[in-house]
Scaffold this motif. Structure first.
Motif, PDB file in Angstrom:
ATOM      1  N   ASP A  51       8.848 -45.028  -9.293  1.00  0.00           N
ATOM      2  CA  ASP A  51       8.116 -45.330  -9.591  1.00  0.00           C
ATOM      3  C   ASP A  51       6.838 -45.506  -8.696  1.00  0.00           C
ATOM      4  OD1 ASP A  51       8.440 -47.445  -7.239  1.00  0.00           O
ATOM      5  OD2 ASP A  51       9.228 -48.651  -8.286  1.00  0.00           O
ATOM      6  N   ARG A  52       7.142 -44.546  -8.141  1.00  0.00           N
ATOM      7  CA  ARG A  52       5.676 -44.045  -7.307  1.00  0.00           C
ATOM      8  C   ARG A  52       5.618 -42.493  -6.247  1.00  0.00           C
ATOM      9  NH1 ARG A  52       6.603 -48.856  -2.484  1.00  0.00           N
ATOM     10  NH2 ARG A  52       6.691 -49.811  -5.218  1.00  0.00           N
ATOM     11  N   PHE A  53       4.834 -41.552  -6.117  1.00  0.00           N
ATOM     12  CA  PHE A  53       4.809 -40.179  -6.206  1.00  0.00           C
ATOM     13  C   PHE A  53       3.460 -40.370  -5.428  1.00  0.00           C
ATOM     14  CE2 PHE A  53       3.057 -41.398 -10.459  1.00  0.00           C
ATOM     15  CZ  PHE A  53       1.964 -41.363 -10.673  1.00  0.00           C
ATOM     16  N   THR A  54       3.357 -39.239  -4.484  1.00  0.00           N
ATOM     17  CA  THR A  54       2.434 -38.340  -3.734  1.00  0.00           C
ATOM     18  C   THR A  54       1.710 -36.788  -4.579  1.00  0.00           C
ATOM     19  OG1 THR A  54       3.463 -38.832  -1.654  1.00  0.00           O
ATOM     20  CG2 THR A  54       1.389 -37.301  -1.941  1.00  0.00           C
ATOM     21  N   LEU A  55       0.330 -37.420  -5.128  1.00  0.00           N
ATOM     22  CA  LEU A  55      -0.242 -36.566  -5.872  1.00  0.00           C
ATOM     23  C   LEU A  55      -1.035 -35.596  -4.609  1.00  0.00           C
ATOM     24  CD1 LEU A  55      -1.403 -37.908  -8.529  1.00  0.00           C
ATOM     25  CD2 LEU A  55       0.470 -36.756  -8.428  1.00  0.00           C
ATOM     26  N   GLY A  56      -1.313 -33.738  -4.978  1.00  0.00           N
ATOM     27  CA  GLY A  56      -2.496 -33.445  -3.860  1.00  0.00           C
ATOM     28  C   GLY A  56      -3.481 -33.101  -4.761  1.00  0.00           C
ATOM     29  N   ILE A  57      -4.633 -34.055  -4.601  1.00  0.00           N
ATOM     30  CA  ILE A  57      -5.866 -34.287  -5.447  1.00  0.00           C
ATOM     31  C   ILE A  57      -6.581 -32.861  -4.553  1.00  0.00           C
ATOM     32  CG2 ILE A  57      -8.112 -35.728  -6.315  1.00  0.00           C
ATOM     33  CD1 ILE A  57      -4.736 -36.421  -6.836  1.00  0.00           C
ATOM     34  N   PRO A  58      -7.170 -31.683  -5.235  1.00  0.00           N
ATOM     35  CA  PRO A  58      -8.043 -31.073  -4.763  1.00  0.00           C
ATOM     36  C   PRO A  58      -9.586 -31.467  -4.566  1.00  0.00           C
ATOM     37  CG  PRO A  58      -7.412 -29.825  -7.051  1.00  0.00           C
ATOM     38  CD  PRO A  58      -6.881 -31.484  -7.055  1.00  0.00           C
ATOM     39  N   PHE A  59      -9.905 -30.980  -3.112  1.00  0.00           N
ATOM     40  CA  PHE A  59     -11.041 -31.350  -2.818  1.00  0.00           C
ATOM     41  C   PHE A  59     -11.143 -29.989  -1.819  1.00  0.00           C
ATOM     42  CE2 PHE A  59     -13.187 -33.464   0.749  1.00  0.00           C
ATOM     43  CZ  PHE A  59     -14.245 -33.746  -0.237  1.00  0.00           C
ATOM     44  N   TYR A  63      -6.997 -29.769   0.094  1.00  0.00           N
ATOM     45  CA  TYR A  63      -5.905 -30.978  -0.974  1.00  0.00           C
ATOM     46  C   TYR A  63      -6.136 -32.306   0.384  1.00  0.00           C
ATOM     47  CZ  TYR A  63      -4.003 -27.970  -5.014  1.00  0.00           C
ATOM     48  OH  TYR A  63      -4.150 -27.191  -5.795  1.00  0.00           O
ATOM     49  N   VAL A  64      -6.868 -33.695  -0.628  1.00  0.00           N
ATOM     50  CA  VAL A  64      -6.559 -34.653   0.220  1.00  0.00           C
ATOM     51  C   VAL A  64      -4.798 -35.433  -0.749  1.00  0.00           C
ATOM     52  CG1 VAL A  64      -8.031 -34.999   0.343  1.00  0.00           C
ATOM     53  CG2 VAL A  64      -7.876 -35.961  -1.559  1.00  0.00           C
ATOM     54  N   TYR A  65      -3.980 -36.146   0.106  1.00  0.00           N
ATOM     55  CA  TYR A  65      -2.482 -36.404  -0.760  1.00  0.00           C
ATOM     56  C   TYR A  65      -2.941 -38.087  -0.506  1.00  0.00           C
ATOM     57  CZ  TYR A  65      -1.691 -31.703   0.432  1.00  0.00           C
ATOM     58  OH  TYR A  65      -1.143 -30.128   0.209  1.00  0.00           O
ATOM     59  N   TRP A  66      -2.286 -38.828  -1.977  1.00  0.00           N
ATOM     60  CA  TRP A  66      -2.712 -40.118  -1.707  1.00  0.00           C
ATOM     61  C   TRP A  66      -1.061 -40.652  -2.273  1.00  0.00           C
ATOM     62  CZ3 TRP A  66      -7.928 -39.631  -5.087  1.00  0.00           C
ATOM     63  CH2 TRP A  66      -9.088 -39.307  -3.989  1.00  0.00           C
ATOM     64  N   ASP A  67      -1.408 -41.808  -2.147  1.00  0.00           N
ATOM     65  CA  ASP A  67       0.366 -41.890  -3.029  1.00  0.00           C
ATOM     66  C   ASP A  67       0.002 -43.022  -4.354  1.00  0.00           C
ATOM     67  OD1 ASP A  67       1.824 -40.857  -0.653  1.00  0.00           O
ATOM     68  OD2 ASP A  67       2.312 -42.136   0.345  1.00  0.00           O
ATOM     69  N   PHE A  68       0.342 -42.496  -4.987  1.00  0.00           N
ATOM     70  CA  PHE A  68      -0.025 -43.838  -5.841  1.00  0.00           C
ATOM     71  C   PHE A  68       1.485 -44.695  -5.931  1.00  0.00           C
ATOM     72  CE2 PHE A  68      -3.028 -41.017  -6.141  1.00  0.00           C
ATOM     73  CZ  PHE A  68      -3.855 -41.156  -7.397  1.00  0.00           C
TER      74      PHE A  68
END
Length: 363
Positions: A51-59, A63-68
């Protein structure tokens, strides 16, 4: 007694809860950015679903890495988000609340039945993060940097990032979009799924870090707002030349067929490589063509590979890469191929002798 290998192996990650998986799939399929999934896990050690994951968001060309963090027990609820360790000051929901604009957030209208929810949230947070980084950069006490910011931040699509490092001064990275072109549309058959754009990366105080591109000279006293238009004009010419070069290389590969037969392999998109099968008497060999980006100013590099001889390691014997054959960039592609064919008629005899003498692969 040591545990078995099976006992020591980590348990496989369970699948995402269906409602959560649908949101993630929609994000990855429909986002205009190359977002990547870094990790998926479950908040419960024995949970049926992850039920959770880390996404690499282009910036800013990185990349910045955020946990959802969703909750598999309550998948209808919007996720919590944990940002990077260096972004403790980035609290967009708190800022929304303090400004009285909380109703504008997509979280205020979260609908678990809408698969666009996660995509809207990521896009919203990324835009807020861009503004957050701009404010951090504007606080840096440096007169030259403040001047650069005042001249370029108005350019649409620009991103800046403050990079703090222990033991050295802070750096500011600029990602400046260049040319209103989608390179995907200029390369027929290309495998890119997303639009391809050109950006200039500038790092203050060490400006302009770009690989593989010839940049115009930076003149003392110049600012980025003056430099970028000159760079864009120069890049337009380079892009046009690169696109035209693909067409030239494609015509060269197509011209191989009448002399050598249809290539066994060829790069159909960028036309950088091709391989043909050749026969001289009973000697059968491959000819590998590597076509440089500067073709036809620079000629293809040829490597011969025997189909009948191997070295002591069982590897097919190959010749050294060779471009010392007659060539002129002014020839038509048919003449280029004919000259190579005539050259190989003699050169293959030397290669055959090399193979028959049992020499190891040339280096």
């Amino acid at each position: 007694m040591a545990p078995s290998a099976d006992a020591a192996a980590p348990a496989p990650t369970p699948p995402l809860a269906p409602l959560i998986a649908a949101q993630l799939k929609f994000l990855l399929t429909n986002s205009s950015l190359p977002i990547k999934v870094v990790q998926i896990w479950s908040g419960c050690s024995k949970g049926r679903y992850a039920d959770r994951f880390t996404l690499g968001i282009p910036f800013c060309l990185d990349y910045v890495y955020w946990d959802f963090l969703y909750n598999a027990m309550h998948p209808k609820v919007a996720p919590d988000v944990i940002f990077g360790q260096r972004d403790e000051g980035f609290q967009p929901l708190v800022d929304y609340d303090e400004s009285g604009n909380g109703g504008k957030s997509c979280l205020a209208h979260w609908d678990y039945r809408d698969p666009r929810g996660l995509l809207c949230l990521v896009e919203e947070l990324r835009l807020l993060y861009i503004e957050y980084q701009k404010k951090l950069v504007e606080k840096v006490d440096d007169a030259r940097l403040k001047f650069e910011i005042s001249t370029v931040l108005a350019k649409e699509g620009i991103e800046v990032s403050l990079v703090s490092s222990t033991g050295r001064s802070d750096e500011v990275k600029f990602a400046v979009p260049l040319l209103d072109l989608d390179l995907k549309m200029m390369v027929p058959g290309c495998p890119w799924k997303l639009p391809q754009k050109i950006h200039l990366q500038a790092i203050f105080p060490s400006f302009f870090s770009v690989d593989g591109v010839k940049l115009p000279a930076w003149v003392d006293g110049m600012c980025m707002a003056e430099y970028v238009p000159t760079l864009e004009e120069d890049l337009k010419l380079q892009v046009v030349d690169a696109s035209a070069s693909i067409g030239c290389r494609r015509r060269f590969i197509e011209a191989l067929a009448p002399a050598f037969g249809r290539p066994l392999e060829a790069d159909p998109i960028f036309c950088r490589k091709a391989t043909v099968l050749s026969i001289s008497g009973i000697f059968t060999f491959l000819v590998h063509f590597v076509i440089p980006l500067q073709f036809p100013q620079q000629q293809p590099i040829l490597t011969l590979q025997s189909c009948q001889h191997c070295n002591s390691q069982g590897i097919p014997i190959t010749s050294s890469p060779n471009n010392s054959y007659p060539w002129s960039p002014r020839w038509e592609v048919t003449e280029m191929v004919d000259r190579i064919y005539d050259y190989l008629a003699d050169e293959c005899q030397n290669f055959k002798k090399l193979c028959s003498d049992g020499f190891p692969q040339a280096k």
